[in-house]
Enzyme design. Structure first.
Site, PDB file in Angstrom:
ATOM      1  N   SER A  67     -25.972  14.745  -7.005  1.00 35.92           N
ATOM      2  CA  SER A  67     -27.205  14.082  -7.461  1.00 35.92           C
ATOM      3  C   SER A  67     -28.242  14.003  -6.346  1.00 35.92           C
ATOM      4  O   SER A  67     -29.437  14.207  -6.574  1.00 35.92           O
ATOM      5  CB  SER A  67     -26.892  12.676  -7.975  1.00 35.92           C
ATOM      6  OG  SER A  67     -26.137  12.724  -9.151  1.00 35.92           O
TER       7      SER A  67
ATOM      8  N   ARG B 226     -15.420  17.456  -5.135  1.00 37.00           N
ATOM      9  CA  ARG B 226     -16.106  18.742  -5.002  1.00 37.00           C
ATOM     10  C   ARG B 226     -15.626  19.502  -3.770  1.00 37.00           C
ATOM     11  O   ARG B 226     -15.531  20.708  -3.790  1.00 37.00           O
ATOM     12  CB  ARG B 226     -17.621  18.521  -4.875  1.00 37.00           C
ATOM     13  CG  ARG B 226     -18.255  17.943  -6.106  1.00 37.00           C
ATOM     14  CD  ARG B 226     -19.691  17.614  -5.823  1.00 37.00           C
ATOM     15  NE  ARG B 226     -19.729  16.686  -4.696  1.00 37.00           N
ATOM     16  CZ  ARG B 226     -20.635  15.757  -4.524  1.00 37.00           C
ATOM     17  NH1 ARG B 226     -21.617  15.624  -5.369  1.00 37.00           N
ATOM     18  NH2 ARG B 226     -20.589  14.940  -3.496  1.00 37.00           N
TER      19      ARG B 226
ATOM     20  N   LYS C 111     -27.829   3.278  -2.297  1.00 38.99           N
ATOM     21  CA  LYS C 111     -28.095   4.699  -2.536  1.00 38.99           C
ATOM     22  C   LYS C 111     -29.563   4.969  -2.883  1.00 38.99           C
ATOM     23  O   LYS C 111     -29.923   6.089  -3.170  1.00 38.99           O
ATOM     24  CB  LYS C 111     -27.190   5.232  -3.650  1.00 38.99           C
ATOM     25  CG  LYS C 111     -25.741   5.367  -3.216  1.00 38.99           C
ATOM     26  CD  LYS C 111     -24.974   6.218  -4.190  1.00 38.99           C
ATOM     27  CE  LYS C 111     -23.588   6.519  -3.661  1.00 38.99           C
ATOM     28  NZ  LYS C 111     -22.858   7.421  -4.546  1.00 38.99           N
TER      29      LYS C 111
ATOM     30  N   HIS D  87     -20.924  15.785 -13.356  1.00 37.75           N
ATOM     31  CA  HIS D  87     -20.477  14.512 -13.942  1.00 37.75           C
ATOM     32  C   HIS D  87     -19.962  14.736 -15.357  1.00 37.75           C
ATOM     33  O   HIS D  87     -18.909  14.221 -15.735  1.00 37.75           O
ATOM     34  CB  HIS D  87     -21.631  13.497 -14.011  1.00 37.75           C
ATOM     35  CG  HIS D  87     -22.124  13.017 -12.694  1.00 37.75           C
ATOM     36  ND1 HIS D  87     -23.468  12.963 -12.396  1.00 37.75           N
ATOM     37  CD2 HIS D  87     -21.475  12.551 -11.604  1.00 37.75           C
ATOM     38  CE1 HIS D  87     -23.619  12.479 -11.170  1.00 37.75           C
ATOM     39  NE2 HIS D  87     -22.422  12.223 -10.669  1.00 37.75           N
TER      40      HIS D  87
END
Length: 166
Positions: free
Chosen positions: A129, A91, A41, A17
């Site tokens: 994460s 990514r 999430k 990030h």
């Protein structure tokens, strides 16, 4: 003034990030990091904790960078902030497929806001994460993936969870 937004849950904030934030801040005059409340999430940290975490870590980064909480459609948030650019990090190919679809939907909502994709630094591409939290929950070291103070935040949070469960 070119304003960009970089949205995410940042639960927790990772080195990936921070890489996208540093680079994104170089392509806009002002970057707004939007910390979303996305309850789907199942965040480890409350939104106020994530806001504090992001603000603390961004204090050392040069540029006009703000941190704002939002709980709305991304395009509504971007419009409210006066943004003309949405910055998204990629990514892997799987990220691209999802992000491509989201960019298309967002363009249908407001075609005057452009989505810009930044590839994560090669050394940071595997960091997510979700995986950082999983490693930490099983007692693994996460200091390769997050800033030192964030690793402490995660350990403290998990320690509090263990204490509350007893």
């Amino acid at each position: 003034m070119r304003i960009g937004v970089y949205p995410g849950t940042f639960d927790p904030l990772t080195l990936g990030h921070l890489d996208i934030i540093r680079r994104g801040a170089q392509i806009v005059d002002r970057l707004i990091v939007g910390v979303t409340t996305n309850p789907s999430k199942s965040p480890m940290f409350a939104v106020h904790e994530r806001l504090a975490m992001v603000r603390r870590e961004l204090a050392a980064i040069d540029g006009d960078i703000g941190v704002v909480e939002f709980d709305s459609l991304l395009m509504d948030f971007a419009e409210r902030e006066g943004a003309s650019i949405i910055i998204r990090g990629l990514r892997a190919v799987a990220d691209f497929e999802y992000e491509y679809q989201m960019a298309g939907m967002n363009q249908q909502l407001n075609d005057s806001i452009e989505t810009v994709f930044l590839m994560a630094d090669v050394s940071l591409q595997p960091i997510a994460s979700r995986l950082v939290k999983e490693i930490a929950r099983y007692g693994g070291k996460i200091d390769k993936f997050v800033p030192p103070a964030v690793a402490v935040d995660v350990a403290r949070h998990l320690g509090a969870q263990l204490t509350a469960a007893k």
